[in-house]
Design a protein around this motif. Sequence first.
Motif, PDB file in Angstrom:
ATOM      1  N   PRO A   1      12.162 -10.800   6.048  1.00  0.00           N
ATOM      2  CA  PRO A   1      13.551 -10.665   6.516  1.00  0.00           C
ATOM      3  C   PRO A   1      14.411 -11.850   6.078  1.00  0.00           C
ATOM      4  CG  PRO A   1      12.037 -10.053   8.257  1.00  0.00           C
ATOM      5  CD  PRO A   1      11.191 -10.604   7.143  1.00  0.00           C
ATOM      6  N   LYS A   2      15.651 -11.549   5.744  1.00  0.00           N
ATOM      7  CA  LYS A   2      16.568 -12.598   5.295  1.00  0.00           C
ATOM      8  C   LYS A   2      17.359 -13.147   6.487  1.00  0.00           C
ATOM      9  CE  LYS A   2      17.085 -10.807   0.588  1.00  0.00           C
ATOM     10  NZ  LYS A   2      18.039 -10.293  -0.444  1.00  0.00           N
ATOM     11  N   GLY A   3      17.290 -14.465   6.639  1.00  0.00           N
ATOM     12  CA  GLY A   3      17.958 -15.084   7.774  1.00  0.00           C
ATOM     13  C   GLY A   3      19.246 -15.782   7.420  1.00  0.00           C
ATOM     14  N   ASN A   4      19.746 -15.584   6.192  1.00  0.00           N
ATOM     15  CA  ASN A   4      20.941 -16.317   5.751  1.00  0.00           C
ATOM     16  C   ASN A   4      22.091 -15.387   5.396  1.00  0.00           C
ATOM     17  OD1 ASN A   4      19.687 -15.279   3.476  1.00  0.00           O
ATOM     18  ND2 ASN A   4      20.079 -17.081   2.200  1.00  0.00           N
ATOM     19  N   LEU A   5      22.087 -14.183   5.968  1.00  0.00           N
ATOM     20  CA  LEU A   5      23.161 -13.237   5.705  1.00  0.00           C
ATOM     21  C   LEU A   5      24.207 -13.290   6.812  1.00  0.00           C
ATOM     22  CD1 LEU A   5      20.959 -10.158   4.707  1.00  0.00           C
ATOM     23  CD2 LEU A   5      21.981 -11.861   3.170  1.00  0.00           C
ATOM     24  N   THR A   6      25.351 -12.672   6.573  1.00  0.00           N
ATOM     25  CA  THR A   6      26.333 -12.510   7.647  1.00  0.00           C
ATOM     26  C   THR A   6      25.808 -11.460   8.617  1.00  0.00           C
ATOM     27  OG1 THR A   6      27.541 -10.726   6.551  1.00  0.00           O
ATOM     28  CG2 THR A   6      28.187 -13.016   6.022  1.00  0.00           C
TER      29      THR A   6
ATOM     30  N   LEU B   1       0.199 -18.980   2.123  1.00  0.00           N
ATOM     31  CA  LEU B   1      -0.493 -17.839   1.515  1.00  0.00           C
ATOM     32  C   LEU B   1      -0.007 -17.524   0.105  1.00  0.00           C
ATOM     33  CD1 LEU B   1      -2.575 -15.550   1.863  1.00  0.00           C
ATOM     34  CD2 LEU B   1      -0.730 -14.140   2.824  1.00  0.00           C
ATOM     35  N   PHE B   2       1.248 -17.146  -0.057  1.00  0.00           N
ATOM     36  CA  PHE B   2       1.694 -16.530  -1.301  1.00  0.00           C
ATOM     37  C   PHE B   2       1.558 -17.429  -2.524  1.00  0.00           C
ATOM     38  CE2 PHE B   2       4.662 -13.943   1.606  1.00  0.00           C
ATOM     39  CZ  PHE B   2       3.677 -12.999   1.821  1.00  0.00           C
ATOM     40  N   ASN B   3       1.731 -18.729  -2.357  1.00  0.00           N
ATOM     41  CA  ASN B   3       1.609 -19.641  -3.504  1.00  0.00           C
ATOM     42  C   ASN B   3       0.177 -19.777  -4.008  1.00  0.00           C
ATOM     43  OD1 ASN B   3       4.342 -20.141  -3.379  1.00  0.00           O
ATOM     44  ND2 ASN B   3       4.153 -22.125  -2.369  1.00  0.00           N
TER      45      ASN B   3
ATOM     46  N   THR C   1       3.625  -6.704   0.931  1.00  0.00           N
ATOM     47  CA  THR C   1       3.659  -7.284   2.273  1.00  0.00           C
ATOM     48  C   THR C   1       5.043  -7.182   2.897  1.00  0.00           C
ATOM     49  OG1 THR C   1       4.212  -9.515   1.484  1.00  0.00           O
ATOM     50  CG2 THR C   1       1.867  -8.960   1.642  1.00  0.00           C
ATOM     51  N   PHE C   2       5.032  -7.052   4.232  1.00  0.00           N
ATOM     52  CA  PHE C   2       6.261  -7.085   5.027  1.00  0.00           C
ATOM     53  C   PHE C   2       6.042  -8.057   6.184  1.00  0.00           C
ATOM     54  CE2 PHE C   2       6.656  -3.057   2.863  1.00  0.00           C
ATOM     55  CZ  PHE C   2       8.020  -2.950   2.588  1.00  0.00           C
ATOM     56  N   ASN C   3       6.857  -9.081   6.206  1.00  0.00           N
ATOM     57  CA  ASN C   3       6.741 -10.018   7.316  1.00  0.00           C
ATOM     58  C   ASN C   3       7.505  -9.525   8.534  1.00  0.00           C
ATOM     59  OD1 ASN C   3       5.559 -12.212   5.440  1.00  0.00           O
ATOM     60  ND2 ASN C   3       5.708 -13.192   7.451  1.00  0.00           N
ATOM     61  N   LEU C   4       7.037  -9.955   9.696  1.00  0.00           N
ATOM     62  CA  LEU C   4       7.609  -9.489  10.950  1.00  0.00           C
ATOM     63  C   LEU C   4       9.026 -10.001  11.196  1.00  0.00           C
ATOM     64  CD1 LEU C   4       4.552  -9.986  13.338  1.00  0.00           C
ATOM     65  CD2 LEU C   4       5.705  -7.815  12.916  1.00  0.00           C
ATOM     66  N   ASP C   5       9.271 -11.272  10.842  1.00  0.00           N
ATOM     67  CA  ASP C   5      10.503 -11.859  11.355  1.00  0.00           C
ATOM     68  C   ASP C   5      10.942 -13.080  10.559  1.00  0.00           C
ATOM     69  OD1 ASP C   5       8.404 -13.516  12.231  1.00  0.00           O
ATOM     70  OD2 ASP C   5       8.461 -12.674  14.243  1.00  0.00           O
ATOM     71  N   GLU C   6      12.142 -13.542  10.883  1.00  0.00           N
ATOM     72  CA  GLU C   6      12.710 -14.764  10.311  1.00  0.00           C
ATOM     73  C   GLU C   6      13.805 -15.266  11.248  1.00  0.00           C
ATOM     74  OE1 GLU C   6      12.779 -17.610   8.999  1.00  0.00           O
ATOM     75  OE2 GLU C   6      12.531 -17.041   6.876  1.00  0.00           O
ATOM     76  N   TYR C   7      13.930 -16.581  11.324  1.00  0.00           N
ATOM     77  CA  TYR C   7      15.008 -17.168  12.129  1.00  0.00           C
ATOM     78  C   TYR C   7      16.376 -16.888  11.499  1.00  0.00           C
ATOM     79  CZ  TYR C   7      11.532 -19.877  14.746  1.00  0.00           C
ATOM     80  OH  TYR C   7      10.492 -20.256  15.541  1.00  0.00           O
TER      81      TYR C   7
ATOM     82  N   SER D   1      11.710 -22.459   7.631  1.00  0.00           N
ATOM     83  CA  SER D   1      11.846 -21.007   7.534  1.00  0.00           C
ATOM     84  C   SER D   1      10.486 -20.340   7.404  1.00  0.00           C
ATOM     85  CB  SER D   1      12.713 -20.633   6.328  1.00  0.00           C
ATOM     86  OG  SER D   1      11.988 -20.838   5.116  1.00  0.00           O
ATOM     87  N   TYR D   2      10.428 -19.090   7.792  1.00  0.00           N
ATOM     88  CA  TYR D   2       9.182 -18.335   7.633  1.00  0.00           C
ATOM     89  C   TYR D   2       8.943 -17.969   6.170  1.00  0.00           C
ATOM     90  CZ  TYR D   2       8.581 -17.981  12.683  1.00  0.00           C
ATOM     91  OH  TYR D   2       8.377 -18.259  14.011  1.00  0.00           O
ATOM     92  N   TYR D   3      10.019 -17.893   5.398  1.00  0.00           N
ATOM     93  CA  TYR D   3       9.864 -17.710   3.946  1.00  0.00           C
ATOM     94  C   TYR D   3       9.064 -18.878   3.379  1.00  0.00           C
ATOM     95  CZ  TYR D   3      11.147 -17.001  -0.970  1.00  0.00           C
ATOM     96  OH  TYR D   3      11.100 -16.802  -2.338  1.00  0.00           O
ATOM     97  N   TYR D   4       9.468 -20.082   3.741  1.00  0.00           N
ATOM     98  CA  TYR D   4       8.766 -21.290   3.277  1.00  0.00           C
ATOM     99  C   TYR D   4       7.330 -21.291   3.800  1.00  0.00           C
ATOM    100  CZ  TYR D   4       7.938 -26.263   2.341  1.00  0.00           C
ATOM    101  OH  TYR D   4       7.424 -27.455   1.890  1.00  0.00           O
TER     102      TYR D   4
END
Length: 638
Positions: free
Chosen positions: A128-133, A114-116, A89-95, A105-108
């Motif tokens: 997508p990772k939303g906690n990077l620089t 679904l995933f759990n 799977t590939f999710n569209l987006d993340e804050y 978060s969209y990860y959560y």
Amino acid sequence: MNVSTSTLYHKPGKFENSRFEKIHNVIFESSNAGSIAVANEIATLIKEKQKNNKTFVLGLATGSSPIKVYDELIRLHEEESLSFKNVVTFNLDEYYQMDPDNYQSYYYFMHEYLFNHIDILPENVNIPKGNLTIEESAVFCNEYEEKIKNLGGIDFQLLGIGRTGHIGFNEPGSHFNSSTRMVTLDYITRADAASSFLGIDNVPKKAITMGISTIFDAKRIVLLAWGQNKSEIVKETIEGEITSKKPATYLQQHNATTIILDTEASSQLTRINTPWLVDNCEWNEDLTNKAIFWLCQKTSKTILELADKDYHEHGMGSLIENDESAYELNIRVFNKLQRTITGWPGGKPNSDSEKRPERSTPEKKRVIIFSPHPDDDVISMGGTFDRLVSQGHEVHIAYQTSGNIAVSNDEALKFAEMGLEINPESDYYQKIIEFIQSGNKNVPDIQELRKLKGLIRQKESLGATRYFNVPDENIHFLNLPFYETGAIKKNALSNADIEIMIDCIDKVRPHQIYAAGDLADPHGTHKVCLDALFAALEKMKVLSYMKDCWVWLYRGAWHEWDIHDIEMAVPMSPDQVLRKRTAIFYHQSQKDGVMFQGDDSREFWVRAEDRNKTTANRFRDLGLTKYAAMEAFKRYFF
């Protein structure tokens, strides 16, 4: 066309009534039915890949639109052994900035919804990772694109749509060739997300999103749109010109896209809203009324001013080609509309009931007003509420939820500090104050704070009902369990909720029930509360006293019934408008800083007055008596 869940909708191509429409679309009676159909298509495609020992690449969306699709996929996994071990799977987006363990978060979100609950391999989940620089994000976005390409592209992409026309977080102005990147969020997008973040100030201003070109490369695209709030952008997407101002319109150029709609989301499509402009109609009474009211607006004429020429020039000539002349038709429709207007919402004693929306007997009725939140009663039908009480009916108010999440921490802090001042030894208030002052927005409210917020709204409600002279013993705080989670995410409607509703109805044994039929509520509580009522009525309809019960649906702060839907219109004098305003003012926690108001910055009392005035003006424009304001209702038959 309305389609059952068994229909194979997923082969885009030529479709009916395509004179105005440029994207294949299918309308379902409900979001449930549409979601099940989409989940079944995904399941079928997964199984086809499994037979050939191939990987299935699935693009996923977040938000409220796909939740029921995910529920059905989980059911298929648990009850019908659908495996996701071959799915990537590939999710569209993340804050951005957003840590994955943040419950907003969209990860959560994806793991929670679904995933759990399925057997997908953790290494096959890509979000997508939303906690990077910023620098790291640019590298990550390029790697995200490469990973999709190396797997041969996305086989099936699930989309929702925002009211700006965004798909993913591709906001207005996004280029067709855009790829995965960081974007700045539109104000309307942030306003729509405000409920999840307990206020727009807490909504991130940026996000990482898959690009338009990445989405467009998917072999199959299905876009979901539910509810009246999406109807306008759905029409623009399906019938409008392709423009970067409405990124979803790019999908007109994709040869394997289907838009899945419920009846509310489809309501502005030309073939649904004004079918006489598309093809010959099978005229029934409802469609006739709708068409004539539309014609009045189009020609700026009242009903009784319409002439044969007006009907013929606007595709409605078939209405007057039979036995009835325009004059006779106009009189009939005018009289019917006039009879919806009544100053006696509980029925006028000793009157001809056939010419009024409500029965004249019994003269004094038992009435329940169901209010999803603790202010919907006065916001939506405060004038009618006041009339029912003043005309001697036994009026009960049932507040279905506590509404606690709509009280801000700042508002609750004032009460907690007052409580501590009165009782300095109170651990209860001290605990609340410490929690609020910690500033932790990533966890749900503690139970003590939820209780305080609920009490604030409860006492505000009692202020308003006492102003209308309703005895306290007629006020019922149901606190339906589905709502009491302490978070924006609510539980599913359960038998416990329905039994509470049944018990309330059974105690009162009403002749009238008023309930919120406004499904445009941005945080969904209205719909669940309405579903709870409908489920209760279904179980109770065999009871003898329920045969004398009529149900009237009102709408809330966001929309009003269309004129052709209105079956009872209650006019208000200027004095009654002021009384309604005063009742709304008792809800002080909701007055100056509304947490869940969507993109409308007006306070609820202003919205309500504008809406009621607009309804009165619409009746006036059709040639009826001019009133200061009107509240409108539609009858529900069970």
